[in-house]
Scaffold this motif. Structure first.
Motif, mmCIF file in Angstrom:
data_model
loop_
_atom_site.group_PDB
_atom_site.id
_atom_site.type_symbol
_atom_site.label_atom_id
_atom_site.label_comp_id
_atom_site.label_asym_id
_atom_site.label_seq_id
_atom_site.Cartn_x
_atom_site.Cartn_y
_atom_site.Cartn_z
ATOM 1 N N TYR A 167 0.816 -1.206 0.000
ATOM 2 C CA TYR A 167 0.000 0.000 0.000
ATOM 3 C C TYR A 167 0.854 1.262 0.000
ATOM 4 N N THR B 80 -7.865 -1.854 1.767
ATOM 5 C CA THR B 80 -7.467 -3.259 1.750
ATOM 6 C C THR B 80 -7.661 -3.814 0.352
ATOM 7 N N SER C 165 -7.565 -7.153 -2.158
ATOM 8 C CA SER C 165 -7.689 -8.608 -2.083
ATOM 9 C C SER C 165 -7.999 -9.132 -3.481
#
Length: 128
Positions: A62, A71, A73
Motif C-alpha cells: 500500500y 485493503t 484482495s
C-alpha cells in the motif's frame, strides 16, 4: 488480457466504497495487479498492489497515504481484484484504474511503466 474496473461513486468523508477489477483473458491469477488513481490536475498515483497467486504468494502493498484504510484482495475464482476503501477523505477523490503486470516481484510496484495492461477508470468522489 482486459481489465474492467467498477464500483466508484459519490461518498461522504468517513464513508466506504469497494472497487472491483475484473480480469479477462488467459490465466488471470498469473498477473500482479495494481490500483492507481489520478485526481484532477495531479499526476497519477499508485495506491495498492497485490502479487500474483500463480507462482507468488499474493502479498499486498500500500501507499503510505492509504495504509490502514484501504485493503486489496483477490478472488481468483471470480478473476476479480477488490479494493476496499474505508475512512475516505477528500484527498481520496480521483479516477481509480487497475492495471496488470506479468512481473510478480513487488519491487517497483508503484511505477506505472511495469504494467502492460490497463483498464478504464472508475470515478471516486469524496464530498460532503
Amino acid at each position: 488480457v482486459q481489465l474492467q474496473a467498477s464500483g466508484g461513486g459519490l461518498v461522504q468523508p468517513g464513508g466506504s466504497l469497494r472497487l472491483s477489477c475484473v480480469i479477462s483473458g488467459s490465466n488471470p491469477d498469473y498477473y500482479a495487479i495494481g490500483w492507481f488513481r489520478q485526481a484532477p490536475g495531479k499526476e497519477r498515483e499508485a495506491v495498492s498492489f497485490v502479487d500474483s497467486t500463480d507462482g507468488s504468494d499474493g502479498s499486498a502493498y500500500y501507499a503510505e497515504s492509504v495504509k490502514g484504510r484501504f485493503t486489496i484482495s483477490r478472488d481468483d475464482a471470480k478473476d476479480t481484484i477488490f479494493l476496499q476503501m474505508n475512512s475516505l477523505k477528500f484527498e481520496d477523490t480521483g479516477v481509480y484504474s487497475c492495471a496488470a503486470s506479468s512481473n510478480s516481484s513487488p519491487w517497483g510496484w508503484a511505477h506505472p511503466f511495469r504494467y502492460s495492461y490497463w483498464g478504464q477508470g472508475t470515478l471516486v468522489t469524496v464530498s460532503s
